[in-house]
Design a protein around this motif. Structure first.
Motif, short mmCIF file in Angstrom:
data_model
loop_
_atom_site.label_atom_id
_atom_site.label_comp_id
_atom_site.label_asym_id
_atom_site.label_seq_id
_atom_site.Cartn_x
_atom_site.Cartn_y
_atom_site.Cartn_z
N GLY A 38 0.81 -1.21 0.00
CA GLY A 38 0.00 0.00 0.00
C GLY A 38 0.83 1.25 0.00
N ASP A 39 2.05 1.18 0.52
CA ASP A 39 2.96 2.32 0.44
C ASP A 39 3.32 2.56 -1.02
OD1 ASP A 39 2.90 2.46 3.15
OD2 ASP A 39 4.91 1.65 3.48
N PRO A 40 3.44 3.83 -1.43
CA PRO A 40 3.73 4.12 -2.85
C PRO A 40 5.06 3.58 -3.34
CG PRO A 40 3.93 6.08 -1.49
CD PRO A 40 3.29 5.04 -0.64
N ASP A 41 6.00 3.32 -2.43
CA ASP A 41 7.31 2.82 -2.85
C ASP A 41 7.52 1.37 -2.43
OD1 ASP A 41 7.33 3.46 -0.20
OD2 ASP A 41 9.23 4.55 -0.23
N PHE A 42 6.42 0.62 -2.27
CA PHE A 42 6.53 -0.80 -1.92
C PHE A 42 6.72 -1.67 -3.16
CE2 PHE A 42 4.61 -5.01 -1.14
CZ PHE A 42 5.40 -5.43 -0.08
N VAL A 43 6.13 -1.26 -4.28
CA VAL A 43 6.20 -2.04 -5.51
C VAL A 43 6.78 -1.19 -6.63
CG1 VAL A 43 4.92 -3.37 -7.24
CG2 VAL A 43 4.20 -3.41 -4.85
N LEU A 44 7.68 -1.79 -7.41
CA LEU A 44 8.25 -1.13 -8.57
C LEU A 44 8.00 -2.00 -9.79
CD1 LEU A 44 10.12 1.04 -9.93
CD2 LEU A 44 12.04 -0.49 -9.39
N GLN A 45 7.41 -1.43 -10.83
CA GLN A 45 7.26 -2.14 -12.10
C GLN A 45 8.54 -1.94 -12.90
OE1 GLN A 45 4.74 -4.02 -13.19
NE2 GLN A 45 3.50 -3.74 -11.34
N TYR A 46 9.35 -3.00 -12.95
CA TYR A 46 10.64 -2.90 -13.62
C TYR A 46 10.70 -3.83 -14.81
CZ TYR A 46 15.70 -3.02 -14.38
OH TYR A 46 16.95 -2.95 -14.95
N LYS A 47 10.62 -3.29 -16.00
CA LYS A 47 10.70 -4.05 -17.24
C LYS A 47 9.76 -5.24 -17.25
CE LYS A 47 15.44 -2.60 -18.24
NZ LYS A 47 16.82 -3.00 -18.61
N GLY A 48 8.50 -4.96 -16.86
CA GLY A 48 7.48 -5.99 -16.88
C GLY A 48 7.52 -6.95 -15.72
N CYS A 49 8.15 -6.57 -14.62
CA CYS A 49 8.29 -7.47 -13.47
C CYS A 49 7.95 -6.72 -12.18
CB CYS A 49 9.72 -8.01 -13.40
SG CYS A 49 10.01 -9.26 -12.15
N ASN A 50 7.12 -7.33 -11.33
CA ASN A 50 6.78 -6.72 -10.05
C ASN A 50 7.91 -6.93 -9.04
OD1 ASN A 50 4.28 -5.97 -10.97
ND2 ASN A 50 3.13 -7.49 -9.81
N LEU A 51 8.62 -5.87 -8.74
CA LEU A 51 9.65 -5.92 -7.70
C LEU A 51 9.10 -5.24 -6.46
CD1 LEU A 51 12.97 -5.04 -9.60
CD2 LEU A 51 12.14 -7.29 -8.89
N LEU A 56 13.42 -4.17 -4.83
CA LEU A 56 13.51 -3.02 -5.73
C LEU A 56 14.71 -2.13 -5.43
CD1 LEU A 56 12.36 -0.39 -3.94
CD2 LEU A 56 10.19 -1.53 -4.37
N LEU A 57 15.24 -2.21 -4.21
CA LEU A 57 16.41 -1.40 -3.85
C LEU A 57 17.64 -1.78 -4.65
CD1 LEU A 57 16.10 -1.43 0.06
CD2 LEU A 57 15.33 0.37 -1.51
N SER A 58 17.68 -3.03 -5.11
CA SER A 58 18.89 -3.55 -5.75
C SER A 58 18.96 -3.30 -7.24
CB SER A 58 18.99 -5.07 -5.50
OG SER A 58 17.92 -5.74 -6.15
N MET A 199 -4.59 -13.22 -7.12
CA MET A 199 -3.38 -12.40 -7.21
C MET A 199 -2.49 -12.87 -8.34
SD MET A 199 -2.34 -11.80 -3.20
CE MET A 199 -0.87 -10.86 -3.64
N LEU A 200 -2.35 -14.19 -8.48
CA LEU A 200 -1.51 -14.72 -9.54
C LEU A 200 -2.11 -14.42 -10.90
CD1 LEU A 200 1.10 -16.56 -9.91
CD2 LEU A 200 -0.51 -18.42 -10.34
N LEU A 201 -3.41 -14.61 -11.03
CA LEU A 201 -4.09 -14.41 -12.32
C LEU A 201 -4.12 -12.94 -12.73
CD1 LEU A 201 -7.11 -16.88 -12.00
CD2 LEU A 201 -5.01 -17.18 -13.34
N HIS A 202 -4.12 -12.05 -11.74
CA HIS A 202 -4.19 -10.62 -12.04
C HIS A 202 -2.86 -9.90 -11.83
CE1 HIS A 202 -8.50 -11.68 -11.44
NE2 HIS A 202 -8.68 -10.78 -12.39
N ASP A 203 -1.79 -10.69 -11.81
CA ASP A 203 -0.42 -10.14 -11.80
C ASP A 203 -0.15 -9.24 -10.61
OD1 ASP A 203 -0.33 -11.41 -14.27
OD2 ASP A 203 -0.77 -9.57 -15.39
N GLN A 204 -0.65 -9.64 -9.44
CA GLN A 204 -0.48 -8.82 -8.25
C GLN A 204 0.50 -9.40 -7.24
OE1 GLN A 204 -4.55 -8.57 -6.93
NE2 GLN A 204 -5.05 -6.89 -8.34
N CYS A 205 1.08 -10.56 -7.52
CA CYS A 205 2.04 -11.15 -6.59
C CYS A 205 3.46 -10.74 -6.96
CB CYS A 205 1.90 -12.67 -6.57
SG CYS A 205 2.16 -13.47 -8.15
N LEU A 206 4.38 -11.02 -6.05
CA LEU A 206 5.75 -10.61 -6.30
C LEU A 206 6.33 -11.31 -7.53
CD1 LEU A 206 7.99 -12.29 -3.57
CD2 LEU A 206 5.62 -12.90 -3.93
N PHE A 207 7.06 -10.57 -8.32
CA PHE A 207 7.73 -11.01 -9.55
C PHE A 207 6.75 -11.40 -10.66
CE2 PHE A 207 10.87 -11.73 -6.18
CZ PHE A 207 11.92 -10.99 -6.68
N ALA A 208 5.46 -11.10 -10.47
CA ALA A 208 4.49 -11.32 -11.54
C ALA A 208 4.78 -10.35 -12.69
CB ALA A 208 3.09 -11.10 -10.98
#
Length: 273
Positions: A38-51, A56-58, A199-208
């Motif tokens: 829910g935090d704005p910096d919890f998830v990063l969309q990086y080249k089609g991958c949920n980090l 995401l720090l790395s 979550m898996l079907l809607h691309d909401q889990c980690l690295f989806a």
């Protein structure tokens, strides 16, 4: 093959900041994730991958990573066989010896994720990035990743020996569900199995997204340095899980199988790709 001309063997890649499992656990035990779903910096969309945090720090570290000739990269979507394949690859590189697996740092530090980040002294101000240590190793290395092929450096995809493990999606989501429940404080998940499926079907889990992750590597399957193997195929090998306690005997079925392609290309005496 003459051992003097044999290709170099990938070395263990443990982060030097931790020398034992106890030190590693003590460092991370009291740390907080610092970010919550829910935090704005919890998830990063990086080249089609949920980090998600802290992976995401790395990004600045692993996007500049360069593979060495002979590197071994174990690539998977979460909960599809990363730990098992990493253990197998580590022991193949150690000529079947179980000692490197059972002693010293945890497996996640011997075969670190390129995108991994750990707290330093329980804080995230200056995280520990195992990939920084990998960069200091001149020879071949062994490491893993959960990011899709599009998010990996192009040079790595052409240079490293990549073992991609895939798994039945139904079993993947069940394993992912239990993983998220056990780590609910980190992932903010308190839902049901049905919620995990959504979550898996809607691309909401980690690295989806899950299927795009598989597709990104499948497109590269004809490259000689990339090999696909299913989690189910590994489990079909007799006495598969005994390797954790007994190592890999020289003449049993499992030993013979792992020295075939793709595993044969990892062996110290191999002259393969």
């Amino acid at each position: 093959m003459d051992q003097s001309t044999a290709p170099p063997v990938a070395s263990h890649s443990a982060e030097k900041a931790f020398s034992t499992r106890e030190e590693f656990q003590a460092n991370c035990r009291d740390s907080t994730m610092a970010r919550k779903p829910g935090d704005p910096d919890f998830v990063l969309q990086y080249k089609g991958c949920n980090l998600v945090f802290p992976f995401l720090l790395s990004v600045p570290e692993f996007e500049t990573f360069e593979a060495n000739e002979g590197d071994v990269c174990v690539a998977t979507f979460p909960k599809t066989g990363q730990t098992l394949m990493s253990a197998i690859a580590l022991m193949v590189l150690s000529d079947g010896d179980v000692t490197p697996l059972q002693t010293g740092s945890p497996l996640k530090l011997k075969v670190p994720y390129l995108e991994m980040a750990f707290p330093r002294d329980g804080k995230w101000d200056e995280p520990i990035y195992p990939v920084q240590h990998l960069k200091t190793i001149a020879g071949p290395r062994i490491y893993g990743t959960h990011v899709n092929a599009n998010a990996l450096p192009a040079q790595l995809l052409q240079t490293a020996k990549i073992l991609y493990v895939y798994r039945n999606p139904k079993d993947t989501v069940v394993s992912l569900f239990h993983f998220m429940v056990s780590g609910h404080r980190a992932f903010g998940f308190n839902g049901s199995l049905a919620d995990a499926v959504e979550m898996l079907l809607h691309d909401q889990c980690l690295f989806a997204p899950f299927f795009e992750h598989l597709e990104s590597f499948w497109k590269l399957r004809h490259q000689p340095n990339i090999h696909f193997v299913s989690f189910e195929e590994i489990l079909n090998v007799k006495d598969c899980f005994s390797i954790y306690t007994t190592g890999i005997p020289p003449n049993n079925e499992f030993s013979c199988r792992i020295r075939e392609r793709p595993f044969g290309m990892l062996a110290p005496s191999s002259g393969g790709t």
